[in-house]
Design a protein around this motif. Structure first.
Motif, PDB file in Angstrom:
ATOM      1  N   TRP A  27       0.846  -1.183   0.000  1.00  0.00           N
ATOM      2  CA  TRP A  27       0.000   0.000   0.000  1.00  0.00           C
ATOM      3  C   TRP A  27       0.889   1.243   0.000  1.00  0.00           C
ATOM      4  N   PHE A  28       0.300   2.392  -0.323  1.00  0.00           N
ATOM      5  CA  PHE A  28       1.043   3.640  -0.282  1.00  0.00           C
ATOM      6  C   PHE A  28       0.103   4.796   0.014  1.00  0.00           C
ATOM      7  N   ASP A  29       0.604   5.742   0.773  1.00  0.00           N
ATOM      8  CA  ASP A  29      -0.156   6.970   1.016  1.00  0.00           C
ATOM      9  C   ASP A  29       0.657   8.217   0.686  1.00  0.00           C
ATOM     10  N   ARG A  30       1.921   8.011   0.262  1.00  0.00           N
ATOM     11  CA  ARG A  30       2.787   9.107  -0.157  1.00  0.00           C
ATOM     12  C   ARG A  30       3.449   8.736  -1.476  1.00  0.00           C
ATOM     13  N   VAL A  31       3.787   9.744  -2.226  1.00  0.00           N
ATOM     14  CA  VAL A  31       4.429   9.553  -3.519  1.00  0.00           C
ATOM     15  C   VAL A  31       5.586  10.549  -3.627  1.00  0.00           C
ATOM     16  N   GLU A  32       6.719  10.082  -4.110  1.00  0.00           N
ATOM     17  CA  GLU A  32       7.827  10.979  -4.386  1.00  0.00           C
ATOM     18  C   GLU A  32       7.685  11.502  -5.810  1.00  0.00           C
ATOM     19  N   VAL A  33       7.681  12.818  -5.957  1.00  0.00           N
ATOM     20  CA  VAL A  33       7.611  13.458  -7.273  1.00  0.00           C
ATOM     21  C   VAL A  33       9.040  13.736  -7.729  1.00  0.00           C
ATOM     22  N   LEU A  34       9.418  13.149  -8.863  1.00  0.00           N
ATOM     23  CA  LEU A  34      10.763  13.276  -9.393  1.00  0.00           C
ATOM     24  C   LEU A  34      10.735  14.072 -10.690  1.00  0.00           C
ATOM     25  N   SER A  35      11.823  14.762 -10.983  1.00  0.00           N
ATOM     26  CA  SER A  35      11.978  15.426 -12.274  1.00  0.00           C
ATOM     27  C   SER A  35      13.463  15.586 -12.532  1.00  0.00           C
ATOM     28  N   ARG A  36      13.780  15.950 -13.755  1.00  0.00           N
ATOM     29  CA  ARG A  36      15.187  16.165 -14.112  1.00  0.00           C
ATOM     30  C   ARG A  36      15.674  17.555 -13.726  1.00  0.00           C
ATOM     31  N   ALA A  37      14.753  18.410 -13.312  1.00  0.00           N
ATOM     32  CA  ALA A  37      15.107  19.804 -13.041  1.00  0.00           C
ATOM     33  C   ALA A  37      15.147  20.159 -11.560  1.00  0.00           C
ATOM     34  N   ALA A  38      14.637  19.280 -10.700  1.00  0.00           N
ATOM     35  CA  ALA A  38      14.554  19.629  -9.283  1.00  0.00           C
ATOM     36  C   ALA A  38      14.701  18.381  -8.431  1.00  0.00           C
ATOM     37  N   ARG A  39      15.008  18.581  -7.161  1.00  0.00           N
ATOM     38  CA  ARG A  39      15.109  17.464  -6.226  1.00  0.00           C
ATOM     39  C   ARG A  39      13.719  16.875  -5.989  1.00  0.00           C
ATOM     40  N   GLY A  40      13.698  15.597  -5.633  1.00  0.00           N
ATOM     41  CA  GLY A  40      12.424  14.943  -5.362  1.00  0.00           C
ATOM     42  C   GLY A  40      11.729  15.538  -4.152  1.00  0.00           C
ATOM     43  N   ARG A  41      10.405  15.461  -4.180  1.00  0.00           N
ATOM     44  CA  ARG A  41       9.626  15.937  -3.035  1.00  0.00           C
ATOM     45  C   ARG A  41       8.481  14.970  -2.783  1.00  0.00           C
ATOM     46  N   LEU A  42       8.027  14.880  -1.554  1.00  0.00           N
ATOM     47  CA  LEU A  42       6.935  13.985  -1.197  1.00  0.00           C
ATOM     48  C   LEU A  42       5.613  14.733  -1.216  1.00  0.00           C
ATOM     49  N   ILE A  43       4.584  14.061  -1.740  1.00  0.00           N
ATOM     50  CA  ILE A  43       3.229  14.601  -1.697  1.00  0.00           C
ATOM     51  C   ILE A  43       2.283  13.495  -1.244  1.00  0.00           C
ATOM     52  N   PRO A  44       1.121  13.850  -0.711  1.00  0.00           N
ATOM     53  CA  PRO A  44       0.125  12.817  -0.409  1.00  0.00           C
ATOM     54  C   PRO A  44      -0.305  12.105  -1.684  1.00  0.00           C
ATOM     55  N   ALA A  45      -0.552  10.816  -1.591  1.00  0.00           N
ATOM     56  CA  ALA A  45      -0.958  10.053  -2.774  1.00  0.00           C
ATOM     57  C   ALA A  45      -2.235  10.607  -3.384  1.00  0.00           C
ATOM     58  N   SER A  46      -3.090  11.184  -2.557  1.00  0.00           N
ATOM     59  CA  SER A  46      -4.351  11.734  -3.057  1.00  0.00           C
ATOM     60  C   SER A  46      -4.141  12.919  -3.996  1.00  0.00           C
ATOM     61  N   LYS A  47      -2.931  13.493  -4.005  1.00  0.00           N
ATOM     62  CA  LYS A  47      -2.639  14.648  -4.856  1.00  0.00           C
ATOM     63  C   LYS A  47      -2.038  14.247  -6.215  1.00  0.00           C
ATOM     64  N   VAL A  48      -1.847  12.954  -6.429  1.00  0.00           N
ATOM     65  CA  VAL A  48      -1.290  12.485  -7.697  1.00  0.00           C
ATOM     66  C   VAL A  48      -2.326  12.679  -8.804  1.00  0.00           C
ATOM     67  N   PRO A  49      -1.905  13.085 -10.006  1.00  0.00           N
ATOM     68  CA  PRO A  49      -2.872  13.224 -11.108  1.00  0.00           C
ATOM     69  C   PRO A  49      -3.698  11.952 -11.287  1.00  0.00           C
ATOM     70  N   PRO A  50      -4.990  12.084 -11.530  1.00  0.00           N
ATOM     71  CA  PRO A  50      -5.875  10.905 -11.571  1.00  0.00           C
ATOM     72  C   PRO A  50      -5.423   9.813 -12.526  1.00  0.00           C
ATOM     73  N   ALA A  51      -4.938  10.165 -13.713  1.00  0.00           N
ATOM     74  CA  ALA A  51      -4.524   9.137 -14.670  1.00  0.00           C
ATOM     75  C   ALA A  51      -3.337   8.341 -14.133  1.00  0.00           C
ATOM     76  N   VAL A  52      -2.406   9.025 -13.487  1.00  0.00           N
ATOM     77  CA  VAL A  52      -1.244   8.338 -12.906  1.00  0.00           C
ATOM     78  C   VAL A  52      -1.679   7.478 -11.731  1.00  0.00           C
ATOM     79  N   LEU A  53      -2.546   8.016 -10.891  1.00  0.00           N
ATOM     80  CA  LEU A  53      -3.015   7.250  -9.742  1.00  0.00           C
ATOM     81  C   LEU A  53      -3.736   5.986 -10.194  1.00  0.00           C
ATOM     82  N   HIS A  54      -4.477   6.075 -11.280  1.00  0.00           N
ATOM     83  CA  HIS A  54      -5.156   4.884 -11.798  1.00  0.00           C
ATOM     84  C   HIS A  54      -4.139   3.823 -12.213  1.00  0.00           C
TER      85      HIS A  54
END
Length: 339
Positions: A27-54
């Motif tokens: 299970w998961f309730d947090r997601v690390e947001v990664l990109s090539r331009a910035a350091r990773g950051r944690l967000i609540p899983a509920s804030k993930v874009p719906p298509a990605v969360l699906h």
């Protein structure tokens, strides 16, 4: 572009509102947001874009008749004279059949390969690869083996002959890059397929592998290969993805991929992990001989399972199955191997 890596958990103290990862045991309730331009950051899983969360949460369909709500093992059966770990041991159909029967007690898939893809290995002619694999697959089926058999090959001719002999899965370490006819064959026959990432070919892949960001680069490459397979008419319900540990990767690359494995669930396909007896395990674990690397192989297998990897490809089937039974009894509400 942003990438979303779920922080996979198995703890029994699961908070309200947590999501199930890929319909499995994590299970998961947090997601690390990664990109090539910035350091990773944690967000609540509920804030993930719906298509990605699906894609992160959708239960994965059965693969070759196997449900993926629990970890599955793929047993390695090399019928080659020069594989890095067990080359030559199972060349004869009788020896191969005995090994397959021994693995069948713990594995759910037998993976038959007739071309070594160890670092530095040269290409094997198609006729020679067919001569090694097809008699073994026929002997396994004639002996009564009914479980899924995958053919580990980059070549359409080998795959076609193996499927005719009784194989039911294609496992391509090149993800259709090596032979442009293999993708259409898989599409036409309707068989499930494993698509693996590799940088380069076995003969030279370890010469000097380089990435800007190995985790994101491999993710993007697999996304491209997945899109190409879908364009051929191969549905995601028939595709398993493999990040290709050790295939054009340094020790540091392998560790980065293992630490970030859960990212690949965002591609929406089941995942396969193959680390068994590989060189980096020997380097870290101080085990020079490949056959002495079972403990390290099991450690990496369990690390993958803890991130929701559905299929693990191994040499040491009985030992890994024992470890899985213990891991699952501690981390889930049912014992590994139960119906």
């Amino acid at each position: 572009m942003e990438y979303f890596r779920p922080i996979a958990m198995t703890d029994a103290a699961r908070p309200a509102g947590a999501f199930v990862l890929a319909g499995g045991w994590c299970w998961f309730d947090r997601v690390e947001v990664l990109s090539r331009a910035a350091r990773g950051r944690l967000i609540p899983a509920s804030k993930v874009p719906p298509a990605v969360l699906h894609r992160l949460t959708a239960p994965r369909p059965a693969f070759a008749g196997l449900t993926l709500d629990r970890p599955r093992l793929m047993g390695i059966l090399n019928v080659t004279p020069d594989s890095f770990s067990d080359g030559g041991r199972f060349l004869a159909p009788e020896a191969a059949q005995a090994q397959a029967e021994a693995m069948a007690g713990g594995a759910e898939i037998i993976d038959v390969g007739g071309e070594s893809t160890r670092p530095g290995a040269l290409e094997v002619p198609q006729d020679a690869e067919i001569a090694r694999t097809v008699p073994v697959i026929r002997a396994l089926r004639a002996g009564g083996l009914t479980m899924p058999i995958s053919i580990d090959t980059r070549k359409s001719g080998v795959a076609a002959a193996a499927l005719e002999a009784g194989a039911t899965i294609v496992n391509d370490v090149s993800a259709f890059d090596f032979d442009p006819l293999l993708g259409p064959l898989v599409a036409r026959t309707g068989v499930p397929v494993v698509l693996m990432h590799a940088q380069g070919v076995p003969a030279s892949m370890q010469d000097d592998p380089r990435y800007d960001d190995v985790l994101l680069d491999v993710y993007d490459a697999l996304a491209q290969r997945l899109a190409r397979a879908e364009a051929l008419g191969i549905g995601r319900d028939r595709i398993v993805l493999d990040p290709g540990i050790g295939f054009g990767k340094t020790l540091a690359h392998n560790l980065a991929l293992l630490r970030g494995l859960s990212l690949f669930h965002a591609l929406g396909c089941p995942l396969l992990l193959g680390t068994s007896r590989k060189r980096f395990i020997g380097s870290i674990g101080r085990a020079e001989a490949p056959e002495t690397r079972a403990p390290g192989s099991i450690a990496t297998a369990l690390a993958g399972v803890a991130q929701g990897v559905q299929i693990t490809r191994v040499h040491d089937v009985a030992e890994t199955r024992q470890a899985l039974r213990l891991w699952q009894s501690l981390n889930t509400d049912h014992l590994e191997g139960e119906a």
